[in-house]
Motif scaffolding. Structure first.
Motif, PDB file in Angstrom:
ATOM      1  N   LEU A 170      34.707  24.133  18.325  1.00  0.00           N
ATOM      2  CA  LEU A 170      34.341  22.789  18.771  1.00  0.00           C
ATOM      3  C   LEU A 170      34.582  22.633  20.269  1.00  0.00           C
ATOM      4  CD1 LEU A 170      33.228  20.265  17.367  1.00  0.00           C
ATOM      5  CD2 LEU A 170      35.563  19.420  17.183  1.00  0.00           C
ATOM      6  N   GLY A 171      35.659  23.246  20.780  1.00  0.00           N
ATOM      7  CA  GLY A 171      35.931  23.187  22.210  1.00  0.00           C
ATOM      8  C   GLY A 171      34.869  23.880  23.035  1.00  0.00           C
ATOM      9  N   LEU A 172      34.420  25.046  22.575  1.00  0.00           N
ATOM     10  CA  LEU A 172      33.347  25.742  23.283  1.00  0.00           C
ATOM     11  C   LEU A 172      32.043  24.945  23.223  1.00  0.00           C
ATOM     12  CD1 LEU A 172      34.029  29.425  22.136  1.00  0.00           C
ATOM     13  CD2 LEU A 172      34.319  28.490  24.438  1.00  0.00           C
ATOM     14  N   SER A 173      31.781  24.316  22.085  1.00  0.00           N
ATOM     15  CA  SER A 173      30.565  23.509  21.963  1.00  0.00           C
ATOM     16  C   SER A 173      30.574  22.360  22.965  1.00  0.00           C
ATOM     17  CB  SER A 173      30.443  22.956  20.538  1.00  0.00           C
ATOM     18  OG  SER A 173      30.368  24.000  19.592  1.00  0.00           O
ATOM     19  N   ASN A 174      31.721  21.719  23.129  1.00  0.00           N
ATOM     20  CA  ASN A 174      31.799  20.585  24.049  1.00  0.00           C
ATOM     21  C   ASN A 174      31.856  21.020  25.507  1.00  0.00           C
ATOM     22  OD1 ASN A 174      31.696  18.267  22.347  1.00  0.00           O
ATOM     23  ND2 ASN A 174      33.776  18.687  21.670  1.00  0.00           N
ATOM     24  N   SER A 175      32.642  22.050  25.799  1.00  0.00           N
ATOM     25  CA  SER A 175      32.783  22.469  27.202  1.00  0.00           C
ATOM     26  C   SER A 175      31.477  23.063  27.736  1.00  0.00           C
ATOM     27  CB  SER A 175      33.934  23.465  27.343  1.00  0.00           C
ATOM     28  OG  SER A 175      33.727  24.588  26.502  1.00  0.00           O
ATOM     29  N   ILE A 176      30.846  23.932  26.953  1.00  0.00           N
ATOM     30  CA  ILE A 176      29.561  24.481  27.391  1.00  0.00           C
ATOM     31  C   ILE A 176      28.490  23.389  27.373  1.00  0.00           C
ATOM     32  CG2 ILE A 176      27.756  26.154  26.848  1.00  0.00           C
ATOM     33  CD1 ILE A 176      29.912  27.995  25.769  1.00  0.00           C
ATOM     34  N   GLY A 177      28.557  22.507  26.376  1.00  0.00           N
ATOM     35  CA  GLY A 177      27.614  21.394  26.348  1.00  0.00           C
ATOM     36  C   GLY A 177      27.752  20.491  27.555  1.00  0.00           C
ATOM     37  N   GLY A 178      28.995  20.279  28.037  1.00  0.00           N
ATOM     38  CA  GLY A 178      29.191  19.469  29.229  1.00  0.00           C
ATOM     39  C   GLY A 178      28.518  20.062  30.453  1.00  0.00           C
ATOM     40  N   ILE A 179      28.453  21.373  30.515  1.00  0.00           N
ATOM     41  CA  ILE A 179      27.768  22.025  31.639  1.00  0.00           C
ATOM     42  C   ILE A 179      26.268  21.774  31.588  1.00  0.00           C
ATOM     43  CG2 ILE A 179      27.278  24.289  32.667  1.00  0.00           C
ATOM     44  CD1 ILE A 179      30.016  25.203  31.741  1.00  0.00           C
ATOM     45  N   PHE A 180      25.735  21.554  30.375  1.00  0.00           N
ATOM     46  CA  PHE A 180      24.300  21.277  30.211  1.00  0.00           C
ATOM     47  C   PHE A 180      24.021  19.783  30.011  1.00  0.00           C
ATOM     48  CE2 PHE A 180      24.518  25.765  29.230  1.00  0.00           C
ATOM     49  CZ  PHE A 180      23.370  26.277  29.816  1.00  0.00           C
ATOM     50  N   GLN A 181      24.917  18.915  30.536  1.00  0.00           N
ATOM     51  CA  GLN A 181      24.757  17.462  30.516  1.00  0.00           C
ATOM     52  C   GLN A 181      24.714  16.874  29.098  1.00  0.00           C
ATOM     53  OE1 GLN A 181      22.207  19.113  32.911  1.00  0.00           O
ATOM     54  NE2 GLN A 181      24.157  19.169  33.994  1.00  0.00           N
ATOM     55  N   CYS A 182      25.472  17.455  28.189  1.00  0.00           N
ATOM     56  CA  CYS A 182      25.608  16.878  26.855  1.00  0.00           C
ATOM     57  C   CYS A 182      26.826  15.958  26.825  1.00  0.00           C
ATOM     58  CB  CYS A 182      25.779  17.982  25.806  1.00  0.00           C
ATOM     59  SG  CYS A 182      24.427  19.175  25.748  1.00  0.00           S
ATOM     60  N   PHE A 183      26.913  15.124  25.813  1.00  0.00           N
ATOM     61  CA  PHE A 183      28.121  14.339  25.607  1.00  0.00           C
ATOM     62  C   PHE A 183      28.808  14.794  24.318  1.00  0.00           C
ATOM     63  CE2 PHE A 183      24.487  11.812  24.141  1.00  0.00           C
ATOM     64  CZ  PHE A 183      24.822  11.537  22.828  1.00  0.00           C
ATOM     65  N   SER A 184      30.050  14.386  24.137  1.00  0.00           N
ATOM     66  CA  SER A 184      30.906  14.923  23.073  1.00  0.00           C
ATOM     67  C   SER A 184      30.265  14.776  21.699  1.00  0.00           C
ATOM     68  CB  SER A 184      32.261  14.208  23.071  1.00  0.00           C
ATOM     69  OG  SER A 184      33.004  14.563  24.212  1.00  0.00           O
ATOM     70  N   VAL A 185      30.433  15.817  20.890  1.00  0.00           N
ATOM     71  CA  VAL A 185      29.833  15.857  19.563  1.00  0.00           C
ATOM     72  C   VAL A 185      30.926  16.077  18.527  1.00  0.00           C
ATOM     73  CG1 VAL A 185      27.636  16.743  20.407  1.00  0.00           C
ATOM     74  CG2 VAL A 185      29.426  18.350  19.716  1.00  0.00           C
ATOM     75  N   SER A 186      30.566  15.814  17.310  1.00  0.00           N
ATOM     76  CA  SER A 186      31.445  16.081  16.170  1.00  0.00           C
ATOM     77  C   SER A 186      30.558  16.244  14.949  1.00  0.00           C
ATOM     78  CB  SER A 186      32.472  14.962  15.987  1.00  0.00           C
ATOM     79  OG  SER A 186      33.404  15.292  14.968  1.00  0.00           O
ATOM     80  N   CYS A 187      31.143  16.067  13.772  1.00  0.00           N
ATOM     81  CA  CYS A 187      30.417  16.270  12.527  1.00  0.00           C
ATOM     82  C   CYS A 187      29.987  14.924  11.959  1.00  0.00           C
ATOM     83  CB  CYS A 187      31.300  17.016  11.536  1.00  0.00           C
ATOM     84  SG  CYS A 187      30.582  17.199   9.916  1.00  0.00           S
ATOM     85  N   SER A 188      28.749  14.831  11.514  1.00  0.00           N
ATOM     86  CA  SER A 188      28.221  13.609  10.909  1.00  0.00           C
ATOM     87  C   SER A 188      28.192  13.763   9.395  1.00  0.00           C
ATOM     88  CB  SER A 188      26.817  13.315  11.437  1.00  0.00           C
ATOM     89  OG  SER A 188      26.193  12.302  10.683  1.00  0.00           O
TER      90      SER A 188
END
Length: 670
Positions: free
Chosen positions: A369-387
């Motif tokens: 989850l940390g890699l998903s958010n940190s790498i996502g932040g580099i690509f202008q994403c915002f924090s994610v989790s499970c729906s």
């Protein structure tokens, strides 16, 4: 690996020994010793690599015939569902809708590589989005981007500059939250989720859902209330919305109401057809397509002033490292996002892992989850989790692995590259209606209150207190306050329980006793310890010795204290029951004595019946004297012979010892 477990002193002694000049080839032995103790061998490196990158262990063994079709259907279904949810939750984060699509693409691919759960659907989530929105609107408020329009002689908002700044803030706080999760995963801090009790999580998400609903009212009524932050901001926002209700845009309100009612009816119809159709109807996608076509055909923006999504750029954004100057202002928000996002994801992941019989690595989930958010932040994403809603769709449509998640990301990529611009005329009030309908499951959590009132009022107090704190103090501060309150309540409760007297002696029951009170934080450890004890077979020799000692203790008590009385058998019924159950458990635990796997004294084999009748304390009373030794079968099992031999060998020894300690034996028996 064995050398690695030796102490440093022993290793030094071994090195000294191997360094003796009389030993040949000593340098090679010393090098080999150090490599075994401190080096990284091939198998150890392989195990570490497979643990860090789980896809390398399960993807080569992926059963295509069994899982491919289900994962394909599930991936397409979830991908279609990600489109409206991603765009809607981007509004919660106060960023342009296209960034919701980015957040449904990059993080999902990263989790596909590093995650350990097979069923959860990672992506945008309402609670996380509203927390991001609180940060972006606090650091980039509308008031900072007001410009004077000389044509209309009024102040207007430079929405382009505002949105760019908010995207930078969202990317920075997402990157920080990802770093927190990676750090916690590397230090094996995954156990922190055990301190997020279910009542706390459900009360928190319900309170956050109220914040989500209030934040979307401005799109439903077409008004522009001021942004409020800090404690009680929800109340201030509601009051201002009520004040601005006379300025409601009728077209926006009608579009939102019609969409909400239509989605509710369609979802009920979906539930009715749930067992008749393999794939649920993507009602959200149908809704945004119809709404977009109507808005474009009747020009709702120009004629009726309906606020629409606006420009959606095609293609993907290049990677940009987040603005480091913002890190200091969002470090607290990043930690809150890290804990909340992980708690929700691991909780849902464990539910499906328990259902399908596999294990989710809590520390690896933190890293994924940390890699998903940190790498996502580099690509202008915002924090994610499970729906929860997407996960249920992914599981119910046949998804069995994270291949379904990867395929959903491919669907989002296709939409982002080619057809995203077609939704530029979509009214924002329709996206708000989608959010309202998707929050209905969280609203149902209010039913927890009467259920907890009947089962555990302490948990009910935690639920209600967490909900109120989240409602009044906002999701970020409310979470910290709820944790503090949770610790105080449970510490008080546990101390109260420990102060009460307890009696663990129950006739006929073998008791597994924990030294700590069982509650949410140690429930999983308690279960693991209990399973370990159940799997451990009792040594037949030790158990038989204990049984014989108990038998002699009861016999001595009867002989010494009641030598001439006609003792009624009912005086020994409790002892008899517990003793028979003990012998039964001993015999059941040893497969060479017994073939049955459940506790039923009446179904023992004949040899077990003989032993039970012979060792039964009921036979020690004066009314029923000790019977003669039972006759064994011609070919008794080795375990029965062992138990019989123990009795014959130790009968005199135990009797002599128990005669000397008669008084103590009497007390122990009572």
């Amino acid at each position: 690996r064995g050398i690695a477990n030796l102490s440093d002193k022993i290793v030094e002694q071994l090195i000294s020994l191997y360094s003796h000049p009389r030993l040949c080839g000593i340098q090679h032995l010393k090098t080999h010793l150090f490599r075994q103790a401190f080096g990284c061998s091939g198998p150890r490196m392989k195990s570490c690599l497979l643990g860090t990158v789980p896809i390398m262990s399960w993807l080569p063994r992926y059963p295509i015939k069994e899982n491919a079709l289900g994962d394909l259907i599930s991936g397409i279904s979830v991908g279609i569902m990600q489109l409206p949810q991603g765009m809607a939750y981007a509004l919660l984060a106060s960023v342009p809708p296209v960034f919701g699509l980015y957040s449904s693409f990059y993080p999902v691919l990263i989790y596909f590589i590093f995650g350990t759960s097979k069923h959860i659907s990672l992506g945008t989530y309402a609670v996380m989005s509203v927390m991001i929105g609180g940060v972006t609107e606090r650091l980039a408020p509308d008031s900072d981007f007001m410009t004077w329009d000389n044509v209309t002689n009024t102040s207007i908002i430079d929405t382009v500059a505002r949105d760019e700044e908010r995207v930078r803030v969202a990317a920075a706080v997402t990157f920080i939250s990802g770093l927190f999760q990676i750090l916690l995963g590397l230090v094996q801090f995954g156990f922190v989720v055990t301190y997020l009790s279910e009542p706390l999580v459900r009360g928190y998400t319900t309170g956050a859902a109220i914040h989500v609903i209030v934040s979307q009212l401005k799109y439903t009524f077409g008004i522009s209330p001021e942004r409020h932050s800090g404690p009680l901001s929800l109340i201030y926002t509601v009051l201002e919305i009520c004040y601005l209700l006379p300025e409601t845009n009728i077209g926006t309100l009608v579009a939102s109401i019609i969409t909400t009612l239509g989605l509710i009816a369609a979802k009920e119809f979906n539930a009715f057809l749930g067992k008749r159709i393999p794939i649920p109807i993507p009602v959200e996608l149908v809704a945004i397509i119809i709404a977009t076509v109507i808005s474009w055909q009747f020009d709702l923006q120009q004629k009726y002033g309906v606020d629409v999504v606006g420009v959606i750029p095609s293609g993907l954004q290049p990677p940009v490292f987040p603005d480091a100057s913002i890190f200091g202002q969002v470090i607290g928000d990043g930690f809150a996002l890290a804990v909340v996002g992980y708690g929700i994801a691991i909780s849902l992941g464990r539910i499906f892992a328990l259902k399908y019989g596999y294990k989710v690595d809590s520390n690896q989930e933190l890293i994924a989850l940390g890699l998903s958010n940190s790498i996502g932040g580099i690509f202008q994403c915002f924090s994610v989790s499970c729906s929860m809603s997407r996960t249920m769709v992914q599981e119910s449509t046949g998804g069995k692995t994270q291949v379904a998640g990867a395929l959903s990301a491919v669907v989002i990529l296709f939409i982002t590259l080619w057809i995203g611009s077609l939704f530029e005329d979509l009214p924002k009030s329709v996206l708000a209606a989608i959010i309202y309908v998707n929050l209905h499951s969280m609203m149902k959590q209010f039913l927890d209150i009467p259920a907890l009132w009947k089962s555990n009022r302490v948990d009910m107090l935690v639920w209600v207190a967490t909900f109120i704190l989240t409602l009044l103090l906002n999701p970020d501060i409310g979470l910290a306050a709820a944790h503090f309150m949770l610790g105080y309540i449970y510490v008080f409760t546990i101390n109260y329980v420990f102060s009460q007297p307890r009696d663990l002696q129950v006739p006929g029951i073998l008791i597994f006793r924990s030294s700590a009170t069982l509650y949410f934080a140690n429930a999983e450890m308690y279960q693991d310890a209990l399973n370990s004890k159940v799997r451990t077979h009792i040594s037949l020799t030790e158990a038989s010795n204990q049984s014989l000692t108990l038998k002699k203790a009861v016999f001595t008590k009867v002989q010494q204290n009641q030598p001439n009385t006609n003792t009624s058998c009912h005086c020994f019924r409790a002892i008899n029951s517990s003793f028979k159950n003990m012998i039964s458990d001993i015999l059941i635990a040893n497969p060479t004595c017994h073939q049955f796997t459940h506790h039923n004294c009446d179904r023992h084999c004949s040899q077990c019946h003989s032993l039970l009748s012979f060792f039964s304390p009921l036979n020690f009373c004066s009314k029923h004297p000790i019977p003669p030794a039972p006759t064994l079968s011609s070919s008794p099992s080795s375990s029965v012979m062992l138990l019989w031999g123990q009795w014959e060998d130790r009968q005199r020894e135990v009797g002599n010892r128990m005669t000397k300690d008669g008084e103590r034996a009497c007390t122990d028996t009572e």
